[in-house]
Design an enzyme around this catalytic site. Structure first.
Site, PDB file in Angstrom:
ATOM      1  N   ASN A 229       0.804  -1.235   0.000  1.00 50.71           N
ATOM      2  CA  ASN A 229       0.000   0.000   0.000  1.00 50.71           C
ATOM      3  C   ASN A 229       0.832   1.278   0.000  1.00 50.71           C
ATOM      4  OD1 ASN A 229      -2.591  -1.374   0.108  1.00 50.71           O
ATOM      5  ND2 ASN A 229      -2.009  -1.953   2.180  1.00 50.71           N
TER       6      ASN A 229
ATOM      7  N   ALA B 228       2.274  -2.924   6.611  1.00 56.13           N
ATOM      8  CA  ALA B 228       1.452  -3.807   7.462  1.00 56.13           C
ATOM      9  C   ALA B 228       2.163  -5.121   7.798  1.00 56.13           C
ATOM     10  CB  ALA B 228       0.123  -4.089   6.776  1.00 56.13           C
TER      11      ALA B 228
ATOM     12  N   HIS C 263       3.904  -5.935  11.198  1.00 52.43           N
ATOM     13  CA  HIS C 263       3.189  -6.397  12.389  1.00 52.43           C
ATOM     14  C   HIS C 263       2.759  -7.863  12.294  1.00 52.43           C
ATOM     15  CE1 HIS C 263       3.134  -2.093  12.674  1.00 52.43           C
ATOM     16  NE2 HIS C 263       2.278  -1.972  11.676  1.00 52.43           N
TER      17      HIS C 263
ATOM     18  N   ASP D  45      12.577 -13.120   9.501  1.00 51.97           N
ATOM     19  CA  ASP D  45      13.627 -14.142   9.346  1.00 51.97           C
ATOM     20  C   ASP D  45      14.616 -13.746   8.251  1.00 51.97           C
ATOM     21  OD1 ASP D  45      12.701 -15.761  11.373  1.00 51.97           O
ATOM     22  OD2 ASP D  45      11.806 -17.271  10.051  1.00 51.97           O
TER      23      ASP D  45
ATOM     24  N   GLU E   5      14.814   0.027   9.978  1.00 57.74           N
ATOM     25  CA  GLU E   5      13.350  -0.044   9.854  1.00 57.74           C
ATOM     26  C   GLU E   5      12.789   1.368   9.952  1.00 57.74           C
ATOM     27  OE1 GLU E   5      11.531  -2.491  12.894  1.00 57.74           O
ATOM     28  OE2 GLU E   5       9.528  -1.719  12.433  1.00 57.74           O
TER      29      GLU E   5
ATOM     30  N   HIS F 222       9.140   3.935   9.637  1.00 55.80           N
ATOM     31  CA  HIS F 222       7.703   4.118   9.480  1.00 55.80           C
ATOM     32  C   HIS F 222       7.419   5.600   9.330  1.00 55.80           C
ATOM     33  CE1 HIS F 222       6.941  -0.050  10.236  1.00 55.80           C
ATOM     34  NE2 HIS F 222       7.819   0.031  11.225  1.00 55.80           N
ATOM     35  N   ILE F 223       6.487   5.896   8.460  1.00 56.82           N
ATOM     36  CA  ILE F 223       6.106   7.288   8.190  1.00 56.82           C
ATOM     37  C   ILE F 223       5.328   7.838   9.387  1.00 56.82           C
ATOM     38  CG2 ILE F 223       4.710   8.753   6.669  1.00 56.82           C
ATOM     39  CD1 ILE F 223       5.252   6.502   4.490  1.00 56.82           C
ATOM     40  N   SER F 224       4.354   7.070   9.829  1.00 51.80           N
ATOM     41  CA  SER F 224       3.523   7.499  10.957  1.00 51.80           C
ATOM     42  C   SER F 224       4.147   7.016  12.262  1.00 51.80           C
ATOM     43  CB  SER F 224       2.113   6.918  10.809  1.00 51.80           C
ATOM     44  OG  SER F 224       2.161   5.493  10.856  1.00 51.80           O
TER      45      SER F 224
ATOM     46  N   ARG G 247      -0.379  -2.089  15.857  1.00 53.80           N
ATOM     47  CA  ARG G 247       0.773  -1.478  15.174  1.00 53.80           C
ATOM     48  C   ARG G 247       1.966  -1.282  16.117  1.00 53.80           C
ATOM     49  NH1 ARG G 247      -1.546   0.156  10.201  1.00 53.80           N
ATOM     50  NH2 ARG G 247      -3.733   0.691  10.490  1.00 53.80           N
TER      51      ARG G 247
HETATM   52  C1  DQA Z   1       3.450   2.213   8.166  1.00 55.37           C
HETATM   53  C2  DQA Z   1       2.685   1.890   9.454  1.00 55.37           C
HETATM   54  C3  DQA Z   1       1.980   0.551   9.329  1.00 55.37           C
HETATM   55  O1  DQA Z   1       1.293   0.247  10.535  1.00 55.37           O
HETATM   56  C4  DQA Z   1       0.982   0.581   8.198  1.00 55.37           C
HETATM   57  O2  DQA Z   1       0.382  -0.685   8.024  1.00 55.37           O
HETATM   58  C5  DQA Z   1       1.556   1.089   6.920  1.00 55.37           C
HETATM   59  C6  DQA Z   1       2.547   2.166   6.955  1.00 55.37           C
HETATM   60  C7  DQA Z   1       4.067   3.635   8.220  1.00 55.37           C
HETATM   61  O3  DQA Z   1       4.977   3.871   7.442  1.00 55.37           O
HETATM   62  O4  DQA Z   1       3.632   4.474   9.006  1.00 55.37           O
HETATM   63  O5  DQA Z   1       1.139   0.692   5.841  1.00 55.37           O
HETATM   64  O6  DQA Z   1       4.503   1.296   8.022  1.00 55.37           O
END
Ligand code: DQA
Length: 138
Positions: free
Chosen positions: A10, A74, A77, A84, A95, A97-99, A108
């Protein structure tokens, strides 16, 4: 330095997906700006909505690149398979994450990837990717 950004499901919809959470910019526009700003680094980009394709890409680059910036979206999670793969490779993984996943739903808050990552950058919008790049480059 050879760095790859790997985006999960996504994230191809950035710019038109839940703009209040993920902003208005498309990833391609952001990536173009990033590449220009860090023209001295070799930064590439891969996105897939398919778990196995993400694992294939991590395996493919994970013994030869200098860094992976991974937003498994997603699958962060849920995916023991991606975790692995991250554990198996020698290339350091940051790693991102945007949010701020910790200020969102409980499901999450769990990441299968974090224990195997070099570090985690969460909640700075698309700037999370830039911070990750800076952390990997001298
Ligand atoms: C995300 C946070 C995830 O929980 C979510 O499923 C995403 C984007 C982020 O970049 O904030 O698709 O990885």
């Amino acid at each position: 330095m050879k760095i790859i950004i790997i985006n999960g499901p996504n994230l191809n919809l950035l710019g038109k997906r839940e703009n209040d959470i993920y902003g208005n910019e498309t990833f391609n526009d952001f990536f173009e700006r990033l590449q220009k700003k860090y023209a001295n680094q070799e930064v590439s980009y891969f996105q897939s909505n398919i778990e196995g394709e993400l694992i294939d890409k991590i395996q493919e680059v994970g013994y030869k690149y200098d860094g992976i910036i991974l937003n498994a979206a997603a699958y962060t999670h849920t995916s023991v398979g991606i975790a692995d793969a991250v554990k198996a490779i020698t290339t350091p993984v940051v790693e991102v994450h945007i949010s701020n996943t910790f200020s969102r739903e409980d499901f999450r808050h769990k990441s299968y990837i974090s224990p195997h990552a070099k570090g985690v950058i969460v909640g700075f919008g698309l700037q999370s990717y830039e911070l990750a790049l800076q952390s990997l480059t001298p």
